[in-house]
Scaffold this motif. Structure first.
Motif, PDB file in Angstrom:
ATOM      1  N   HIS A 157       0.873  -1.164   0.000  1.00 19.61           N
ATOM      2  CA  HIS A 157       0.000   0.000   0.000  1.00 19.61           C
ATOM      3  C   HIS A 157       0.917   1.224   0.000  1.00 19.61           C
ATOM      4  O   HIS A 157       2.133   1.089   0.088  1.00 19.61           O
ATOM      5  CB  HIS A 157      -0.901   0.024   1.241  1.00 19.61           C
ATOM      6  N   CYS A 189      -4.931   5.716  -0.083  1.00 24.30           N
ATOM      7  CA  CYS A 189      -3.864   4.755  -0.390  1.00 24.30           C
ATOM      8  C   CYS A 189      -3.419   5.083  -1.813  1.00 24.30           C
ATOM      9  O   CYS A 189      -4.238   5.195  -2.714  1.00 24.30           O
ATOM     10  CB  CYS A 189      -4.374   3.330  -0.311  1.00 24.30           C
ATOM     11  N   GLU A 215      -1.342   3.290  -3.748  1.00 21.24           N
ATOM     12  CA  GLU A 215      -0.790   2.133  -4.455  1.00 21.24           C
ATOM     13  C   GLU A 215      -1.981   1.272  -4.855  1.00 21.24           C
ATOM     14  O   GLU A 215      -2.804   0.942  -3.995  1.00 21.24           O
ATOM     15  CB  GLU A 215       0.127   1.350  -3.503  1.00 21.24           C
ATOM     16  N   CYS A 241      -3.883  -1.525  -4.834  1.00 23.34           N
ATOM     17  CA  CYS A 241      -3.645  -2.658  -3.935  1.00 23.34           C
ATOM     18  C   CYS A 241      -4.720  -3.724  -4.024  1.00 23.34           C
ATOM     19  O   CYS A 241      -4.750  -4.645  -3.215  1.00 23.34           O
ATOM     20  CB  CYS A 241      -3.514  -2.154  -2.499  1.00 23.34           C
ATOM     21  N   HIS A 293      -9.266  -0.885  -3.784  1.00 27.91           N
ATOM     22  CA  HIS A 293      -8.297   0.210  -3.623  1.00 27.91           C
ATOM     23  C   HIS A 293      -8.969   1.583  -3.545  1.00 27.91           C
ATOM     24  O   HIS A 293      -8.599   2.433  -2.749  1.00 27.91           O
ATOM     25  CB  HIS A 293      -7.299   0.156  -4.780  1.00 27.91           C
ATOM     26  N   MET A 311     -10.108   2.741  -0.177  1.00 22.94           N
ATOM     27  CA  MET A 311      -9.114   2.741   0.895  1.00 22.94           C
ATOM     28  C   MET A 311      -8.713   4.191   1.174  1.00 22.94           C
ATOM     29  O   MET A 311      -7.780   4.725   0.595  1.00 22.94           O
ATOM     30  CB  MET A 311      -7.896   1.906   0.506  1.00 22.94           C
TER      31      MET A 311
HETATM   32 CU   LIG Z   1      -4.038   0.151  -0.354  1.00 26.69          CU
END
Ligand SMILES: [Cu+2]
Length: 276
Positions: free
Chosen positions: A199, A234, A236, A238, A242, A245
């Motif tokens: 992340h 976040c 990244e 993920c 995602h 997040m």
């Molecule tokens: Cu993430």
């Protein structure tokens, strides 16, 4: 000949029209950085602005010159040949050395800011552990002893969802929350890790971002300077969730932060009530 120069003028007008539409419609959102809320962020913004000005000047200059040269030395007859030289030492030295010096300066300033943010945090800094998981952030606070208990995903079980070592006395008074709170104008050191996949812990208003890597602790420190509520997306990709997040950071006065801390339940209490 006449036709192609008309096309050029039309193309230039179309580009100008697009730029004008962009400028008019962008309105109040003309500057893309969110409001700044940390000490370190000011260095990042300064670097950003210097880089933008330097590269902006070069960009405009190069394109104006390019357009001028294309026009000035255009083919006027079929027999005409372009003028060129195979070698020009002073010219080559100039266009190598000037960019080299400018880029070295930009990189040196960037490296300096990087080492300030990544360097050792002040001794009085609050230490908070951030654990990324699909698809949320969890924050472990040290509790009254000021020490974070050991964390390892291997400790995670139904009885111990936080992954804090039950044998580590420093972890008993810790507490874990899903909303990050920080006291205003106090340095904070963030220790970042992840339970499952990569992340990236990102607080745009603080201008800090760092990968959260399973099995490894990454870190940075900063000082929040403006009270308020901020996003922690976040950064990244993920997994499928995602996009949801997104954590919350609340920056508040030292008294409000103290009161909030006292309302939290220590991990030791939660673990013993769960194992009963
Ligand atoms: Cu993430």
């Amino acid at each position: 000949m006449e036709r192609s120069s008309n096309q050029g003028v039309l193309f230039a007008l179309a580009v100008l029209l697009l730029v004008a539409v962009g400028v008019v419609t962008i309105g109040e959102r003309w500057w893309w950085l969110p409001p700044l809320a940390s000490v370190h962020g000011a260095w990042i913004d300064t670097l950003f602005n210097i880089t933008l000005v330097v590269t902006g000047i070069v960009f405009v200059l190069v394109h104006v010159l390019l357009a001028y040269f294309v026009w000035r030395y255009r083919a006027r007859s079929a027999e005409q040949r372009a003028y060129f030289y195979l070698e020009n030492k002073p010219l080559e030295l100039t266009y190598t050395l000037i960019p080299a010096v400018v880029l070295t300066g930009l990189i040196a300033a960037g490296t300096r800011a990087w080492f300030q943010i990544q360097g050792p945090a002040p001794a009085e800094a609050l230490r908070v552990r951030v654990v990324g998981e699909q698809f949320a952030w969890r924050f472990q606070y040290p509790g009254p002893d000021g020490k974070l208990g050991r964390f390892d995903p291997r400790f995670i079980s139904d009885e111990n969802p936080f992954g804090i070592d039950p044998e580590d006395p420093a972890g008993r008074d810790d507490f874990v929350v899903t909303e990050m709170h920080l006291p205003l104008n106090q340095p904070v050191e963030v220790l970042i890790t992840a339970k499952d996949v990569l992340h990236s812990f990102f607080i745009p208003a603080m201008r800090v971002k760092q990968d959260a890597v399973p099995g490894m602790t990454t870190r940075f420190w900063f000082v929040p300077t403006v009270a308020g509520t901020y996003d922690i997306p976040c950064a990244e990709l993920c997994g499928q969730g995602h996009y949801i997040m997104r954590g919350v950071l609340v920056v508040e006065s030292a008294q409000e932060f103290e009161r909030w801390q006292q309302e939290q339940t220590p991990v030791g209490e939660l673990l013993s009530s769960m194992s009963q």
